[in-house]
Structures are given as C-alpha cells and as structure tokens.
Design a protein around this motif. Structure first.
Motif, PDB file in Angstrom:
ATOM      1  N   PRO A   1      11.944  -8.192   4.483  1.00 40.42           N
ATOM      2  CA  PRO A   1      10.679  -8.108   4.214  1.00 40.42           C
ATOM      3  C   PRO A   1      10.191  -6.534   4.108  1.00 40.42           C
ATOM      4  O   PRO A   1      10.610  -5.770   5.231  1.00 40.42           O
ATOM      5  CB  PRO A   1       9.953  -8.722   5.020  1.00 40.42           C
ATOM      6  N   SER A   2       9.329  -6.019   3.132  1.00 32.05           N
ATOM      7  CA  SER A   2       9.208  -4.658   3.412  1.00 32.05           C
ATOM      8  C   SER A   2       7.703  -4.483   3.988  1.00 32.05           C
ATOM      9  O   SER A   2       6.815  -5.096   3.435  1.00 32.05           O
ATOM     10  CB  SER A   2       9.142  -4.224   1.754  1.00 32.05           C
ATOM     11  N   PHE A   3       7.754  -3.649   5.117  1.00 29.44           N
ATOM     12  CA  PHE A   3       6.349  -3.355   5.589  1.00 29.44           C
ATOM     13  C   PHE A   3       5.396  -2.451   4.705  1.00 29.44           C
ATOM     14  O   PHE A   3       4.329  -2.656   4.768  1.00 29.44           O
ATOM     15  CB  PHE A   3       6.554  -2.653   6.929  1.00 29.44           C
ATOM     16  N   VAL A   4       6.098  -1.680   3.788  1.00 31.90           N
ATOM     17  CA  VAL A   4       5.515  -0.971   2.697  1.00 31.90           C
ATOM     18  C   VAL A   4       4.802  -1.857   1.672  1.00 31.90           C
ATOM     19  O   VAL A   4       3.579  -1.464   1.713  1.00 31.90           O
ATOM     20  CB  VAL A   4       6.553   0.269   2.113  1.00 31.90           C
ATOM     21  N   SER A   5       5.512  -2.334   1.279  1.00 33.37           N
ATOM     22  CA  SER A   5       4.679  -3.548   0.221  1.00 33.37           C
ATOM     23  C   SER A   5       3.744  -4.307   1.085  1.00 33.37           C
ATOM     24  O   SER A   5       2.509  -4.579   0.465  1.00 33.37           O
ATOM     25  CB  SER A   5       5.776  -4.685  -0.068  1.00 33.37           C
ATOM     26  N   ASP A   6       3.806  -4.564   2.327  1.00 39.66           N
ATOM     27  CA  ASP A   6       2.833  -5.296   3.088  1.00 39.66           C
ATOM     28  C   ASP A   6       1.623  -4.468   3.314  1.00 39.66           C
ATOM     29  O   ASP A   6       0.471  -4.997   3.066  1.00 39.66           O
ATOM     30  CB  ASP A   6       3.452  -5.967   4.548  1.00 39.66           C
ATOM     31  N   ILE A   7       1.782  -3.148   3.799  1.00 39.48           N
ATOM     32  CA  ILE A   7       0.676  -2.460   3.935  1.00 39.48           C
ATOM     33  C   ILE A   7      -0.127  -1.959   2.632  1.00 39.48           C
ATOM     34  O   ILE A   7      -1.307  -2.150   2.448  1.00 39.48           O
ATOM     35  CB  ILE A   7       1.017  -0.968   4.614  1.00 39.48           C
ATOM     36  N   LYS A   8       0.670  -2.028   1.554  1.00 35.74           N
ATOM     37  CA  LYS A   8      -0.057  -2.021   0.230  1.00 35.74           C
ATOM     38  C   LYS A   8      -0.927  -2.900   0.085  1.00 35.74           C
ATOM     39  O   LYS A   8      -2.048  -2.856  -0.492  1.00 35.74           O
ATOM     40  CB  LYS A   8       1.015  -1.642  -0.776  1.00 35.74           C
ATOM     41  N   ARG A   9      -0.201  -4.083   0.169  1.00 34.60           N
ATOM     42  CA  ARG A   9      -0.871  -5.595  -0.013  1.00 34.60           C
ATOM     43  C   ARG A   9      -2.616  -5.268   0.687  1.00 34.60           C
ATOM     44  O   ARG A   9      -3.556  -5.897   0.325  1.00 34.60           O
ATOM     45  CB  ARG A   9      -0.222  -6.795   0.431  1.00 34.60           C
ATOM     46  N   GLN A  10      -2.354  -5.037   2.047  1.00 31.59           N
ATOM     47  CA  GLN A  10      -3.442  -4.743   2.951  1.00 31.59           C
ATOM     48  C   GLN A  10      -4.425  -3.863   2.440  1.00 31.59           C
ATOM     49  O   GLN A  10      -5.606  -3.957   2.555  1.00 31.59           O
ATOM     50  CB  GLN A  10      -3.277  -4.533   4.466  1.00 31.59           C
TER      51      GLN A  10
END
Lengths: 375, 426
Positions: free
Chosen positions: B18-27
């Motif tokens: 899982p990518s924390f970068v994709s997740d921050i972008k989602r947020q």
C-alpha cells in the motif's frame, strides 16, 4: 454547545482515559475470552483460533502503511461493517485484523479485500515477514537522518512475496527508526534499518541565547564533548557552547536539548543496518541487533542500496538457516565471521564497539572459524 | 488538483505494498492542506533533509502531555503544514474498535485536523498527525464530550500503557493483559497527563514469554505472563503431531519445504534446557528444569499449554539506545500473581516503590534503567525491599571489588592507626 474560548475551563472534562476495551470486542471475542484452546494458520494471513466452546474465530490479517488517512480508515470500517459485525482491530505492528466467526465467511472477506486494489494485502503471519514497524521520518519529525515511510514502502515492495507466504525458517521482524533516538525501538529486531547522522552539530550562536539552557545542552552530551564557550554576535560577546568534534558520536542528544545545535545534513545522513535482534524468549534469550553495515547513503525515492542490503541478508539467511532459527540464532550458530562471509558484507572497523561496555563484545577465546577475513 | 509537482514521491505509488503517497493524495482531495504534506516531503526527498522545526511547546489546558508541537520551517511555501501538531489519543486496550467509534474519531479529525493518522504510534496511542494550535482545545472538547475519550502521554510522564491482546484471542496468555492495562491506565490518569518524573516511564503487558508487545525491550516495567506449575500435555494430540496429522507451529511453515515433522529434531533437540524426551510414545517433560521459553508450546499448540498456576514475571528498566546504549529489562520479580480481584494491588505497590525512589534519585532525562545502572543492581534490589536471588543475574560477578558496608564488618571501619603501629613498625 461546544468549546467556548472565552471560558475554557467551564464544563471541562479531563482524565477519563480510554474507552473500556470490552465495548469493542466483537461477539466471537466477547463470548470466548479466556477460553481459547489453540490456533492454526490455514494460509498466510489467515488465523483460526479454536475455543473450548467449539467456537472458531477466523482472522484475516492485512498490512497497512503506518501513515494512513481517515479516508482509508473509513474504507476499513466499510469492510468491517460488511463482514465483521462492525468490529476490527490493529496489531502492534500496524496490521489490521478483520475477524469473522466461521470459515465460510473468510473467502467473501478475502474477495472483498482483493477487489480494492493493493490497499489491503493479506499476510504477515507465521514464518514470513510481517509489517515493518517504523517512525515518522521526513514526513513529521525534526531529528530524522532518513525518511521512514518511503524506505519502508520500497523494502516491502521488494519483499512482498515474503509477506504473503510462510517460507522462511522463522518469522523475521524488520523495523526502521529514522534516527538514533529509536522511537521505533529497533534495537531488538531481526533486521533493523536505522537512520544515522555523521556530522557534528552546528552551533547557531545568534539563536542559542534565546532558545537554549546552556547547562542542559552541556550536560546532554554523554561524552562531555559539549563545552562552555564565548562567541561574538553583533559586536557583543555572548555565552555559548563549542563541540569537541573528535569526541562526538552523532547521537543528536544535544539537538534534542538545544534547538540551536542542528546536525542533520544531506551528505552526512544515511542508513545503518543492524541484524540479529529478537524480543521473544523462545529458545534463546532476547538479543540486541548488531551493526553490520555502518552506512548507506540516502537515495530517495526508493533507496535501492538499502533495499538490496536488506534483501541480501534476508535471502542468505533463508537459504542457510535451520527451521525455527531466528536471524540472530543463525548468526550465532555459524559465527559472526561466517555471517559476514556468507552475506558478502565487508567487515569494517565500525562494527567493533568502542563505546562503554564495549569489552562485552570483544572475542576472548581462541575459538573462531577461518573465513576469507583471515589472509 | 495537485498543488505541487511530486515526481519523486510519485515513484512510490507503484508496487504491491500500500502506498502512503496515494493515500495522502486521496486525503488531499478532501483536505487541500494535505497537498502541502506532499510538497514539503517532496522537497525533503530532493534535498535529503527534514523541513520540520525543532519542537514547540503546545498542549491543552491542565495537561503536560498528549500533544507534540510541530512546525514547518517553510511555512510560506507550505502554509497547509505551518502548524502540524501531533495529537496522541489513548487507544483502547488491545486495539479493538467498533466501526462506530473509529468513524467518530475520523469525523473529529476531519473537522479539526489534516485527516492523516498513524494507527498506531510506537508506544500504542492513536496518533493524529497535523493540526493547528487553535484547533487543539476545540478538538479536546469534542474528544472528551463527544467521544468520551482522552489523550495519551508524552514528555516526562507515564506514557500510554500498552498490551498484547492476551486472553481475548490467545490461548497462551497467563493473565488478563487488557484488563491489567486498562485498570492501570485509569488508575494513573494524573501520571499520564501531568509530567512529574525525571523522564518517560513505560508499562507494557505481554501475556506470555513470546512477548508480542516487546515489553522486555521497550518498557520500564515489563509484565510478562508465565506459570509456575507443569506444562499441560494432551498426549493424544502429541501422537497426532508425530503422525503428521496436525500442522506443527499451527502451520506457520506451510510454504517452505521442510519435510515431515520430526518431534525429536524440532522440539526435543531445540529445548534450551534439554528437559524433554519421548517415552513409550508419550512426550515427557522434566518441568523442574523448564525455563518456560515457549518453543515447545509454540510448535505443538494443540498438545501443549502453559501450566494452570499463572501469573507474570516482572522485569524493570528497558530502553532504546539514547544515551548509554540499549537495555533489556532486568528480571526483578520472577513470579507475581496478577489479579483483578485485589485490583492489581501487588503490581501497583511494586510500581510505586520504584517511583518513590526514582523520583528522588533519578537525574533529569534519566530512564529508570539508567538509574539502576548508575547505582547498581544490588542497591536497586535493596530499595525494592527484595531478597537477592540467583535469578537476578545471568551469572555471579567475576570482579571481586564488593562494596562492603561499615556495619557488615566486625568492629566497623573506624580503626586506630597508632594502635596498629604499636605492633607494626612503619
């Protein structure tokens, strides 16, 4: 209602602590607490706990980044609402566990998780690697020598196959701390990735009077390298400190006590690799991790040298160790000289302890193995 | 719409983990401040150095912990993270949640903060990452009034206690870790919220010597479940393992090519005290020689269980390396009954004896394990009012320089050198 800035202490509630844990037990847990008989791991990432009541708790363990958004947590809640009566839990290693009360509910849960892209990898059980515990790094800390989330993502991408399978000799616990403070307490991990500084602190004479208690800064140094000094700022003599750089071990404790002594540096900072620690008392006593690679430069965004170093140690161990043997037990059985030879890691003087209590690690026997180190 | 170009971070969006970068972008799509997390982090990736300022003292009224101040050193470039304080929310014991509760926390953090979190921090708290100073009091009001929840510890206080999940879902736990953790957390709210110690102090509760919460490596007081009678054996189940009908270690090695299970090689020969053998098709254990390491129980979970007379070993003084090197916790009480029936009175007495002494003699920023090193284990054992026993050491000392006390030597230390000289010319 709500907070009133004009009267902050009115109707204030304090010291109520966390909610009682029993409110959050799913029924399968509430009904069987203290009655568990045994467990099995039918496949990587799936645990089955059998109760003396005959009940079975089926747990699906899912890896997660430690840094996660509330959007992702809400999605985890969607999964738990759909399959798990609205309950879930987190492990000490940042995994998420979804629990159901019968085997036939497992596959639909696994299918749901798999349908959500790469967000919910199932694994992290048995003789494999589980999630890497880690610290904040450049995302949120003022003292790091490396990033945390990015290094972990790069390592886990490369070792993913070992997360979703159970083919290692034993569990391998990897941890990362982004500086020597070790908020991540990586000092007892099979493989530890540790951010290290290599340049002494700078001293900001223009700031030190305002932000720093000089005696605390001086006392903070475990080696007495920080000394009182004087400096001239705007034509005025001020009291400050100086650093005897020959005695500095780059621990950063002075910076913790004194914001006018920053030591991070793009060229100075990087990663050290320590191996062979364990927490469990199983077979052998808990062990500290030992320093085997003193420095690898920071190479964002994917730290290929660090990833390769971790993978090399893991796979050399995987090929050579006996069943149940942890990395540290393997290294002790074959001898650390063999560890360096088999892993093809150059032994450097940096792996010989020269701090306090160092003598404990010096070899005081004629027993050794002939390896390629002896010419 | 992305506010900053992040070519380096974007490389962390590929791959199976899982990518924390994709997740921050989602947020960030919900809270645009999160673009500045990515912007500042991208700069750190480019420059290989952090852009967070040193500390900053912030908090809520009446508490000396629970909030960690954090400010960007480039607030003009990244105004969304100008203030980016950490809020530590005390987790429920064992980290089970209802989705109702978790959604409540998420809504609260959407209202007051960035929406980014750590589930969980190293000590155990839910860590809510990133809010402005002026949001702290309103957040705390909503947390206490709306959720009935509270902050955890930071600074020189009792840090948020943590436990393995214990009897709630593990057959090996020798005491109720979550009840112990919850009870002591509630008992010591003042010590968690108002720093009065020389330095941080941690409790961790593990149900057995496998120590899944790393108590022996990380806590000032480590409570690690153990037993004092015999390992319980189901000989019929032993036979099933020997016959290959039950998977060893619960199936934990299923994907490796390890051949058929061999009880001699995998259990008996790996016993550190060599106290096991097979006799007439039954597994025998000389329990008096057993040191309760858990290996045989781990490998044969359906056949072996910890004994029935259960309690905990209490070890004191673990810490990470800063400053004098890492320490594991030292065994101080080999066996203590841990029971809610007496509200954990014996454990509480033990803890408070340490605190009374350490708060007096501990130096600023000295963990209790370091104080123990400084004064020596003999002094610490005396302070605790505990009889010295061989279990306190791995081996007896080899150096002969014992600190004898005046009252231990007949006639004491005071002597007359003139009398000595009458018999011994100089």
């Amino acid at each position: 209602m709500g907070y009133d800035p004009a009267n902050p202490m009115v109707d204030r509630i304090t010291d109520i602590g966390p909610p009682h844990y029993a409110k959050f037990h799913p029924p399968i847990i509430a009904n069987n607490k203290g009655k568990w008989l045994y467990h099995e791991i039918p496949q990587a990432g799936v645990l089955m706990h059998k109760s003396e009541t005959g009940d079975e708790c089926w747990t699906v363990r899912v890896g997660a980044a430690r840094l996660i958004s509330i959007e992702l947590i809400r999605e985890m809640c969607d999964v738990a609402d759909a399959h798990c009566d609205g309950f879930l839990r987190f492990t000490t290693r940042n995994n998420v566990e979804f629990m159901v009360d019968s085997k036939d509910k497992v596959q639909p849960l696994l299918d749901d998780l798999a349908s959500r892209g790469n967000k919910f990898p199932v694994g992290g059980t048995g003789a494999g690697i589980t999630n890497i515990v880690h610290t904040q790094g450049w995302v949120h800390c003022h003292t790091p020598a490396t990033d945390a989330s990015g290094v972990v993502k790069a390592v886990m991408d490369e070792l993913f196959d070992y997360f979703t399978s159970m083919k290692l000799p034993a569990q391998v616990r990897i941890a990362l701390a982004c500086c020597l403070n070790m908020c991540g307490a990586v000092h007892a991990s099979d493989i530890a990735i540790l951010g290290v500084h290599r340049k002494p602190p700078m001293i900001d004479h223009t700031r030190i009077s305002g932000v720093c208690e000089l005696p605390l800064a001086i006392a903070s140094c475990p080696l007495g390298a920080v000394k009182p000094a004087k400096a001239e700022v705007d034509g005025k003599e001020i009291k400050t400190v100086k650093v005897n750089v020959d005695r500095c071990m780059f621990c950063g404790n002075c910076y913790t006590m004194c914001p006018a002594m920053p030591l991070a540096d793009p060229d100075g900072d990087g990663i050290a690799i320590l191996v062979g620690g364990k927490v469990s008392n199983s077979r052998s006593a808990p062990k500290f991790s030992k320093l085997v690679i003193p420095f690898i430069p920071n190479t964002p965004p994917r730290w290929p040298e660090t990833v390769a170093a971790v993978k090399n140690i893991l796979e050399t161990y995987a090929k050579d160790a006996k069943k149940y043997e942890r990395v540290g037990e393997w290294a002790e059985r074959i001898g650390w000289e063999k560890f360096f030879e088999k892993c093809d890691i150059p032994f450097t003087i940096k792996s010989i302890d020269d701090y306090r209590l160092a003598y404990d690690t010096w070899r005081t026997t004629t027993q050794f193995k002939y390896t390629n180190h002896i010419k | 719409m992305a506010k900053h170009d992040t070519p380096l971070l974007d490389e962390l969006e590929s791959g199976p983990w899982p990518s924390f970068v994709s997740d921050i972008k989602r947020q960030a799509e919900k809270n645009p401040d999160c673009w500045d997390i990515l912007g500042q982090l991208e700069l750190s990736y480019k420059e290989k150095i952090t852009h967070w300022k040193h500390g900053g003292i912030v908090g809520v009224f009446g508490y000396g912990g629970g909030i960690v101040g954090r400010y960007s050193d480039l607030p003009k470039m990244f105004p969304g993270v100008e203030h980016f304080h950490t809020v530590r929310v005390n987790q429920p014991a064992s980290k089970y949640y209802s989705t109702e509760n978790l959604r409540g926390i998420c809504d609260l953090w959407e209202k007051h903060g960035s929406g980014m979190t750590n589930m969980h921090g190293s000590t155990g708290d839910m860590v809510l990452l990133g809010c402005r100073t002026e949001a702290l009091e309103p957040f705390f009001w909503d947390l206490t009034h709306g959720m009935g929840q509270d902050l955890g510890g930071s600074g020189s206080n009792l840090r948020t206690p943590a436990n393995c999940l214990g009897q709630s879902r593990c057959e090996w736990s020798c005491y109720d870790t979550e009840e112990t953790c919850h009870h002591l957390t509630m008992h010591y709210q003042d010590e968690i919220h108002r720093p009065a110690f020389p330095y941080k102090f941690k409790f961790k509760f593990s149900g057995c010597p496998n120590d899944c919460v790393a108590a022996i490596a990380r806590s000032d007081v480590a409570v690690i479940g153990t037993w004092r009678d015999d390992i319980r054996i189901d000989q019929a189940a032993v036979k099933e393992y020997v016959a290959g009908n039950f998977a060893s270690n619960g199936g934990s090695h299923a994907d490796g090519d390890w051949g058929a299970f061999d009880i001699q090689k995998e259990v008996i020969d790996l016993c550190p005290t060599e106290c096991m053998w097979m006799e007439g098709g039954e597994l025998k254990i000389d329990n008096a020689e057993c040191t309760r390491c858990m290996h045989c129980i781990n490998v044969l979970p359906r056949a072996l269980r910890p004994g029935a007379q259960q309690g905990a070993s209490i070890c004191v003084g673990a810490k990470a390396p800063i400053l004098d090197g890492a320490q594991f916790a030292t065994l101080i009480v080999p066996f203590m009954e841990i029971s809610a029936d007496n509200e954990f009175e014996n454990l509480i007495d033990f803890i408070e004896t340490i605190w009374d002494w350490w708060m007096e003699v501990g130096k600023n920023r000295e963990r209790v394990g370091e104080t123990m090193q400084r004064v020596g284990l003999p002094t610490f054992i005396k302070v605790m009012g505990i009889e010295p026993i061989p279990q306190h050491v791995r081996e007896p000392r080899s150096n002969p320089y014992v600190f004898w006390q005046d009252e231990e030597v007949p006639g004491g230390f005071e002597r007359d050198v003139q009398e000595f000289r009458k018999k011994h010319a100089a």
